[in-house]
Motif scaffolding. Structure first.
Motif, mmCIF file in Angstrom:
data_model
loop_
_atom_site.group_PDB
_atom_site.id
_atom_site.type_symbol
_atom_site.label_atom_id
_atom_site.label_comp_id
_atom_site.label_asym_id
_atom_site.label_seq_id
_atom_site.Cartn_x
_atom_site.Cartn_y
_atom_site.Cartn_z
ATOM 1 N N GLU A 184 -7.308 -48.681 47.730
ATOM 2 C CA GLU A 184 -5.709 -49.838 47.593
ATOM 3 C C GLU A 184 -4.550 -48.405 48.801
ATOM 4 O OE1 GLU A 184 -5.507 -53.063 45.941
ATOM 5 O OE2 GLU A 184 -7.774 -53.951 46.141
ATOM 6 N N TYR A 185 -4.469 -47.900 46.707
ATOM 7 C CA TYR A 185 -3.678 -47.034 47.222
ATOM 8 C C TYR A 185 -3.895 -45.699 47.876
ATOM 9 C CZ TYR A 185 -2.070 -41.968 44.673
ATOM 10 O OH TYR A 185 -1.253 -41.346 44.516
ATOM 11 N N LEU A 186 -5.422 -45.616 48.552
ATOM 12 C CA LEU A 186 -5.434 -44.625 49.954
ATOM 13 C C LEU A 186 -5.012 -45.015 50.741
ATOM 14 C CD1 LEU A 186 -8.270 -42.447 48.634
ATOM 15 C CD2 LEU A 186 -6.844 -41.954 48.459
ATOM 16 N N GLU A 187 -4.886 -46.406 50.792
ATOM 17 C CA GLU A 187 -4.908 -46.884 52.207
ATOM 18 C C GLU A 187 -3.460 -46.881 52.631
ATOM 19 O OE1 GLU A 187 -6.417 -50.498 51.376
ATOM 20 O OE2 GLU A 187 -8.095 -50.188 53.998
ATOM 21 N N LYS A 188 -2.759 -46.791 51.486
ATOM 22 C CA LYS A 188 -1.224 -46.831 51.811
ATOM 23 C C LYS A 188 -0.516 -45.045 52.314
ATOM 24 C CE LYS A 188 0.091 -50.706 48.272
ATOM 25 N NZ LYS A 188 -0.737 -50.876 47.276
ATOM 26 N N ARG A 189 -1.404 -44.443 51.867
ATOM 27 C CA ARG A 189 -1.039 -43.113 51.786
ATOM 28 C C ARG A 189 -2.451 -42.376 53.213
ATOM 29 N NH1 ARG A 189 -0.013 -45.022 47.512
ATOM 30 N NH2 ARG A 189 1.578 -44.012 46.286
ATOM 31 N N GLY A 190 -2.132 -43.317 54.192
ATOM 32 C CA GLY A 190 -3.069 -43.029 55.444
ATOM 33 C C GLY A 190 -4.370 -43.248 55.239
ATOM 34 N N ALA A 191 -5.396 -43.529 53.973
ATOM 35 C CA ALA A 191 -7.003 -43.518 54.896
ATOM 36 C C ALA A 191 -6.821 -44.664 55.616
ATOM 37 C CB ALA A 191 -7.163 -44.035 53.440
ATOM 38 N N ARG A 192 -7.825 -44.798 56.203
ATOM 39 C CA ARG A 192 -8.632 -45.919 56.340
ATOM 40 C C ARG A 192 -9.791 -46.533 55.730
ATOM 41 N NH1 ARG A 192 -12.709 -47.768 60.231
ATOM 42 N NH2 ARG A 192 -12.730 -45.942 61.282
ATOM 43 N N ILE A 193 -10.647 -47.301 55.266
ATOM 44 C CA ILE A 193 -11.553 -47.592 54.154
ATOM 45 C C ILE A 193 -12.360 -49.315 55.196
ATOM 46 C CG2 ILE A 193 -12.302 -48.277 52.065
ATOM 47 C CD1 ILE A 193 -10.220 -45.940 51.931
ATOM 48 N N THR A 194 -13.760 -48.343 54.512
ATOM 49 C CA THR A 194 -14.540 -50.057 55.100
ATOM 50 C C THR A 194 -14.958 -50.490 53.894
ATOM 51 O OG1 THR A 194 -14.259 -48.924 57.842
ATOM 52 C CG2 THR A 194 -16.444 -50.504 56.538
ATOM 53 N N TYR A 195 -15.385 -52.219 54.054
ATOM 54 C CA TYR A 195 -15.799 -52.158 52.901
ATOM 55 C C TYR A 195 -16.768 -52.753 53.072
ATOM 56 C CZ TYR A 195 -11.286 -51.994 50.195
ATOM 57 O OH TYR A 195 -10.497 -50.908 50.405
ATOM 58 N N LEU A 196 -17.921 -52.889 53.133
ATOM 59 C CA LEU A 196 -19.404 -53.051 53.258
ATOM 60 C C LEU A 196 -19.583 -53.892 53.036
ATOM 61 C CD1 LEU A 196 -21.750 -49.577 53.401
ATOM 62 C CD2 LEU A 196 -20.240 -50.335 55.465
ATOM 63 N N ASP A 197 -20.657 -54.605 53.381
ATOM 64 C CA ASP A 197 -21.011 -56.099 53.024
ATOM 65 C C ASP A 197 -21.867 -55.933 52.139
ATOM 66 O OD1 ASP A 197 -18.660 -58.051 54.191
ATOM 67 O OD2 ASP A 197 -20.590 -57.465 56.060
ATOM 68 N N VAL A 198 -22.169 -57.168 51.395
ATOM 69 C CA VAL A 198 -23.506 -57.406 50.823
ATOM 70 C C VAL A 198 -23.922 -58.468 50.746
ATOM 71 C CG1 VAL A 198 -22.893 -55.146 49.196
ATOM 72 C CG2 VAL A 198 -22.884 -58.165 48.162
ATOM 73 N N ASP A 199 -25.901 -58.109 50.792
ATOM 74 C CA ASP A 199 -26.652 -58.915 50.713
ATOM 75 C C ASP A 199 -26.608 -60.693 49.920
ATOM 76 O OD1 ASP A 199 -27.799 -58.676 49.363
ATOM 77 O OD2 ASP A 199 -29.629 -58.106 50.359
ATOM 78 N N GLU A 200 -27.028 -61.705 49.844
ATOM 79 C CA GLU A 200 -26.917 -62.483 48.826
ATOM 80 C C GLU A 200 -27.501 -61.728 47.693
ATOM 81 O OE1 GLU A 200 -29.558 -63.307 51.407
ATOM 82 O OE2 GLU A 200 -30.886 -64.369 50.201
ATOM 83 N N ASN A 201 -28.302 -60.856 47.555
ATOM 84 C CA ASN A 201 -28.304 -59.834 46.588
ATOM 85 C C ASN A 201 -27.758 -59.125 45.990
ATOM 86 O OD1 ASN A 201 -30.990 -61.507 45.512
ATOM 87 N ND2 ASN A 201 -31.872 -60.532 47.073
ATOM 88 N N GLY A 202 -26.614 -58.837 46.211
ATOM 89 C CA GLY A 202 -25.661 -57.977 46.349
ATOM 90 C C GLY A 202 -26.115 -55.939 46.895
ATOM 91 N N VAL A 203 -27.098 -55.872 47.647
ATOM 92 C CA VAL A 203 -27.895 -54.956 47.970
ATOM 93 C C VAL A 203 -26.767 -54.884 49.115
ATOM 94 C CG1 VAL A 203 -29.650 -53.551 49.264
ATOM 95 C CG2 VAL A 203 -29.907 -55.780 47.616
ATOM 96 N N VAL A 204 -26.781 -53.574 49.848
ATOM 97 C CA VAL A 204 -25.888 -52.614 51.558
ATOM 98 C C VAL A 204 -26.599 -53.160 52.553
ATOM 99 C CG1 VAL A 204 -23.824 -51.790 49.486
ATOM 100 C CG2 VAL A 204 -26.089 -50.574 50.869
ATOM 101 N N ASP A 205 -26.261 -52.752 53.503
ATOM 102 C CA ASP A 205 -26.527 -53.697 54.672
ATOM 103 C C ASP A 205 -26.419 -52.034 55.698
ATOM 104 O OD1 ASP A 205 -27.603 -53.208 57.285
ATOM 105 O OD2 ASP A 205 -26.005 -55.211 57.556
ATOM 106 N N LEU A 206 -27.754 -50.819 55.503
ATOM 107 C CA LEU A 206 -27.900 -49.184 55.848
ATOM 108 C C LEU A 206 -27.936 -49.788 57.719
ATOM 109 C CD1 LEU A 206 -30.731 -48.865 54.019
ATOM 110 C CD2 LEU A 206 -29.111 -48.268 53.891
#
Lengths: 145, 396
Positions: free
Chosen positions: B109-131
């Protein structure tokens, strides 16, 4: 983090339960913020609160403020019950941590909601009582670093 | 005194006696500054070198790739902020997940305010990221992928080797917050193509206030703390010698005992999960059933709120934690539990029990009995339970 009185009312909550055919029932709060209070009032023909019970989904402070609120309104007239503010509940509990102040607001609101329900059922108007909000959450401003 | 059953080892651990014994001489005997040339200074320096080697070995890394910090949060901050600065010419895009620790999320969030673009990946119901989603989000501007090794709340272990492979194929740096995983599961930075890795001493029976950032040779991030020439000029400040020594011993101990220790923990963990779910209706395990940290149990109990449960467990001598709002200091429940799809009321009613090697099945039996009684008591006070019971009676 909690005062002895808060812990006492959390561990030994007064007036937990339901009242069958209650004169007024009020439910306030929401699951989003994690606190829901339901207050039951039994009010006699002279407008005296004969009995008061509660059920609460919430943290230690939520249970303790509900318990204290029932103690404070029991035996009171409707007008006296309206004067039971969140400050009065907090003072009676020897204070609450700042992040838990909203629990005492919820307790005040729960009394009001139950009184409002009573007034609606009996087609009367209670002086000084406005329709309670069903959702209480403080607009917290966070500091930026 | 009442017996304490400490089930919050993901918060912190008891420092092992072996670690304390190794640290003590560096307070009162070998207190010299490692940068000094006299004998007690060089003794401190040698102790740091030894600890660095102990830690590197656990990761299959080179000792000079291990940089000591004041903890896991500093390591996370360093990895993200310094990568954003050093790789500005390439791009401003960072990919992470919705279930990271706040040391990552708030830095993002700090970096977003300084020009970064951040993608926050979803996770499934077990908490595993989607490759697949990860691959899809990669752009020519992507400079960093940061995915935690294992989640601190629900214990789910991510497919780190696969993520590392994807990062490598696209020539993107890969950072992992391994604060919960280091010393608990085997980690090989080469096999998993990890470029940076954060860890913290006090999660593995080491001391508090010490951590490290592993930085693969060739990763061009600069210093985060400026001053003296410590840590190959990348992290200034006189070294926390006792902390580093303790961390080295703790890391070696964790690696040496890992196989046996975690096998026992997994047995007690699964026993505890089964017993709780058998004893308490309307309860559900959060996190992956098998791809989870050996010591993590996270269960949601419907119709009740976590803080009340914690206070009552504390009165029985059981130390645990919850993802309820009241324990986070805000009105929102855990972002991790919301990300795996739990509705707010179930997220508020979560309980995390994190075991240690000392937790026994007898402890588990005691805890299950207490949980059962407390949940029943809290449900009897809950308006949500009242509504549920009335509804189910009505439907009969």
């Amino acid at each position: 983090m909690y005062s002895e009185k808060v812990m006492d009312h959390f561990q030994n909550p007064r007036n937990v339960g339901e009242i069958e055919g209650a004169s007024g029932v009020g439910t306030v709060g929401n699951a989003k913020c994690g606190d829901i209070m339901r207050m039951y009032l039994d009010i006699d023909d002279n407008g005296i609160i004969q009995d008061c019970k509660f059920k609460t989904f919430g943290c230690g402070a939520a249970v303790a403020t509900s318990s204290m609120a029932t103690e404070l309104v029991k035996g009171k007239t409707i007008q006296e019950a309206l004067e039971v503010t969140n400050k009065a509940v907090m003072e009676a509990l020897d204070g609450l941590p700042p992040v838990k102040v909203h629990c005492s607001l919820l307790a005040e609101e729960a009394i009001h909601a139950a009184l409002w329900d009573y007034a609606e059922k009996h087609h009367i108007k209670i002086e000084g009582l406005s329709k309670p909000k069903s959702d209480i959450s403080e607009g917290e401003e966070e500091e930026e670093y | 005194m009442k017996k304490l059953i400490y089930l919050d080892n993901a918060a912190t651990t008891k420092t092992s006696q072996e670690v304390v014994d190794a640290m003590l001489p560096y307070f009162t005997e070998n207190y010299g500054n490692p940068s000094s040339i006299y004998e007690i200074g060089t003794k401190s320096k040698a102790a740091i070198t030894a600890a660095r080697e102990q830690i590197a070995q656990v990761l299959n890394a080179k000792p000079e790739e291990v940089y000591f910090t004041a903890g896991g949060s500093e390591a996370d901050n360093w990895a993200l902020k310094a990568t954003f600065e050093a790789y500005k010419d390439k791009g401003n895009h960072i990919i992470t997940t919705k279930i990271e620790h706040h040391a990552i999320l708030h830095t993002c969030e700090y970096l977003e305010k300084r020009g970064a673009r951040i993608t926050y990946l979803d996770v499934d119901e077990n908490g595993v990221v989607d490759l697949e989603q990860l691959e899809k989000e990669i752009t020519p501007e992507t400079i960093l992928i940061s995915v935690m090794f294992a989640n601190n709340e629900i214990g789910t272990i991510q497919p780190i080797a696969e993520i590392g492979k994807i990062a490598k194929e696209h020539n993107i740096l890969f950072h992992t917050d391994a604060v919960q995983a280091f010393g608990q599961v085997p980690i090989d930075v080469d096999a998993c193509s990890i470029d940076m890795l954060s860890s913290s001493g006090h999660k593995i029976c080491g001391p508090k206030g010490i951590g490290f950032l592993y930085i693969r040779k060739g990763v061009k991030i600069r210093s985060f703390v400026h001053g003296g020439a410590q840590e190959r000029k990348r992290r200034a400040g006189t070294e926390n010698v006792p902390g580093i020594v303790g961390y080295g011993v703790a890391a070696k101990r964790a690696a040496d005992t890992m196989k046996e220790r975690t096998a026992t923990e997994i047995e007690v963990r699964d026993y505890l999960i089964t017993q709780i779910l058998n004893a308490v209706p309307h309860a559900k395990l959060n996190g992956h059933p098998t791809k989870r940290l050996p010591n993590n149990v996270n269960i949601s109990f419907e119709f009740i709120e976590g803080e009340s449960l914690l206070i009552m467990l504390d009165m029985e001598g059981i130390a645990a934690s919850s993802g309820s709002a009241c324990t986070s200091g805000s009105l929102d429940p855990s972002h991790v539990l919301l990300a795996i799809g739990l509705p707010h009321e179930k997220a508020h009613g979560s309980l995390r029990l994190t075991l240690s090697e000392e937790t026994t099945k007898e402890d588990a039996d005691f805890v299950v009995e207490k949980i059962k009684g407390i949940v029943e008591r809290l449900r009897s006070m809950s308006p949500l339970y009242e509504d549920f019971m009335k509804k189910s009676q009505h439907n009969k």
